[in-house]
Design a protein around this motif. Sequence first.
Motif, mmCIF file in Angstrom:
data_model
loop_
_atom_site.group_PDB
_atom_site.id
_atom_site.type_symbol
_atom_site.label_atom_id
_atom_site.label_comp_id
_atom_site.label_asym_id
_atom_site.label_seq_id
_atom_site.Cartn_x
_atom_site.Cartn_y
_atom_site.Cartn_z
ATOM 1 N N TRP A 161 -3.980 4.175 2.296
ATOM 2 C CA TRP A 161 -3.337 3.436 1.203
ATOM 3 C C TRP A 161 -1.835 3.284 1.451
ATOM 4 C CZ3 TRP A 161 0.315 5.158 -2.414
ATOM 5 C CH2 TRP A 161 0.573 4.249 -3.448
ATOM 6 N N ALA A 162 -1.169 4.382 1.869
ATOM 7 C CA ALA A 162 0.282 4.345 2.112
ATOM 8 C C ALA A 162 0.596 3.440 3.297
ATOM 9 C CB ALA A 162 0.810 5.751 2.351
ATOM 10 N N THR A 163 -0.203 3.501 4.350
ATOM 11 C CA THR A 163 0.033 2.653 5.522
ATOM 12 C C THR A 163 -0.121 1.183 5.160
ATOM 13 O OG1 THR A 163 -0.821 4.413 6.936
ATOM 14 C CG2 THR A 163 -0.687 2.226 7.905
ATOM 15 N N THR A 164 -1.147 0.858 4.390
ATOM 16 C CA THR A 164 -1.364 -0.526 3.975
ATOM 17 C C THR A 164 -0.200 -1.020 3.117
ATOM 18 O OG1 THR A 164 -3.733 -0.104 3.966
ATOM 19 C CG2 THR A 164 -2.977 -2.067 2.815
ATOM 20 N N LYS A 165 0.249 -0.166 2.212
ATOM 21 C CA LYS A 165 1.352 -0.556 1.325
ATOM 22 C C LYS A 165 2.636 -0.779 2.125
ATOM 23 C CE LYS A 165 2.769 0.107 -3.215
ATOM 24 N NZ LYS A 165 2.159 -0.615 -4.263
#
Length: 106
Positions: free
Chosen positions: A17-21
Motif C-alpha cells: 500500500w505504501a509503495t503504491t501510494k
Amino acid sequence: MFRRTFWFTAGAAAGVWATTKVNRKLKQLTPESLAAQAANKAIDAGHRFKDFALDVRDGMVQREAELGDALGLNAPELPELPPQGRIVAIENHNDTKYSYNRNEDH
C-alpha cells in the motif's frame, strides 16, 4: 504460528500500500503531469471567467432595462398614423367668377 502469519501478511500489505501510494505521488510530481495539471486549471479558470463575464453582461442588460423603464425611455411606441392621402387641387375650368389666384387684389 497463526499470529506470525497474520503480522507478516499485515506488514506485506502495508508495504504494498505504501509503495503504491508513493509511486502515485511521484508520478503526479513529474514535469509532464505538473504541466497537464496547470493547463487543466487554466482552462477551468478561463471557463469560470467566461461565465462571470456573461453574468455581468446579463446583469447590465437587465439593469439598463430597469433604468429605461424608470426613466420612461422604454415607453411603448405610438401607433403609426395611416399614410396621408394626396390633396387634389381644385381645377379652374375657365370659370372667371371664382378666382383662386392668391396674388390677385380683391
